[in-house]
Design a protein around this motif. Structure first.
Motif, mmCIF file in Angstrom:
data_model
loop_
_atom_site.group_PDB
_atom_site.id
_atom_site.type_symbol
_atom_site.label_atom_id
_atom_site.label_comp_id
_atom_site.label_asym_id
_atom_site.label_seq_id
_atom_site.Cartn_x
_atom_site.Cartn_y
_atom_site.Cartn_z
ATOM 1 N N ARG A 51 0.839 -1.196 0.000
ATOM 2 C CA ARG A 51 0.000 0.000 0.000
ATOM 3 C C ARG A 51 0.877 1.251 0.000
ATOM 4 N N THR A 52 0.285 2.299 -0.462
ATOM 5 C CA THR A 52 0.968 3.584 -0.499
ATOM 6 C C THR A 52 0.425 4.450 0.625
ATOM 7 N N ALA A 53 1.330 4.920 1.464
ATOM 8 C CA ALA A 53 0.944 5.761 2.593
ATOM 9 C C ALA A 53 1.337 7.199 2.289
ATOM 10 N N ASP A 54 0.470 8.112 2.632
ATOM 11 C CA ASP A 54 0.722 9.539 2.418
ATOM 12 C C ASP A 54 1.497 10.079 3.611
ATOM 13 N N ARG A 55 2.646 10.684 3.356
ATOM 14 C CA ARG A 55 3.459 11.254 4.425
ATOM 15 C C ARG A 55 3.025 12.679 4.786
ATOM 16 N N HIS A 63 4.758 10.285 -0.715
ATOM 17 C CA HIS A 63 4.171 8.958 -0.593
ATOM 18 C C HIS A 63 5.274 7.927 -0.388
ATOM 19 N N GLU A 66 4.504 0.811 1.649
ATOM 20 C CA GLU A 66 4.621 -0.078 2.806
ATOM 21 C C GLU A 66 4.241 -1.484 2.382
ATOM 22 N N THR A 82 4.066 -4.881 9.412
ATOM 23 C CA THR A 82 4.784 -4.111 8.395
ATOM 24 C C THR A 82 6.246 -4.115 8.779
#
Length: 149
Positions: A51-55, A63, A66, A82
């Protein structure tokens, strides 16, 4: 106008200590991962999700990808976690991986480090060595400026 009292010497001290803290933190992470690989329980797992997490705004890389891994413990519990820095090329979803975990707390202490996935070992090792060397150099520079060397 001096921003810090002591000028350059104070900067060298503070930045050297700052780098040293992160070097120690990376070394502790490396120690924990290596301890899990050597002495932890091992199970067959898989890459469950990518998945792509927004920082958040204002970061260079807004992005980050993870990887979520899943496995079953010996007593049958299903665990997802993770792992940090699984490697430069990541994992395919569904790919089998070897998981090393602490049976006392597998949800908190698990890693995919080992054959085929040395990213969780290499990344903290590089940070510990590079930041440690940089911290030592800065602190030696501070000591030299103060006349201690």
């Amino acid at each position: 106008m001096q921003i810090l009292p002591g000028g350059t010497a104070t900067f060298l001290l503070l930045f050297g200590l700052f780098c040293g803290v992160f070097a120690i933190r990376s070394a502790l992470r490396l120690n924990r991962v290596l301890r899990l690989v050597r002495h932890g329980e091992h199970a067959e797992g898989r890459c469950a999700d990518r998945r792509t997490a927004d920082r958040g705004p204002g970061t260079d890389r807004s992005h980050v990808t993870e990887y979520v891994f899943a496995f079953r413990t010996r007593d049958g519990r299903h665990i997802e976690f993770t792992d940090h820095a699984p490697g430069p090329f990541g994992f395919e979803v569904g790919r089998p991986v070897r998981v090393s975990y602490d049976p006392a707390d597998p949800a908190k202490h698990a890693t995919v480090a080992g054959p085929g996935a040395w990213g969780p070992v290499v990344i903290p090792a590089v940070f510990a060595v590079v930041l440690g060397a940089f911290a030592v150099g800065l602190l030696l520079g501070f000591a030299a400026m103060r006349g201690w060397l």
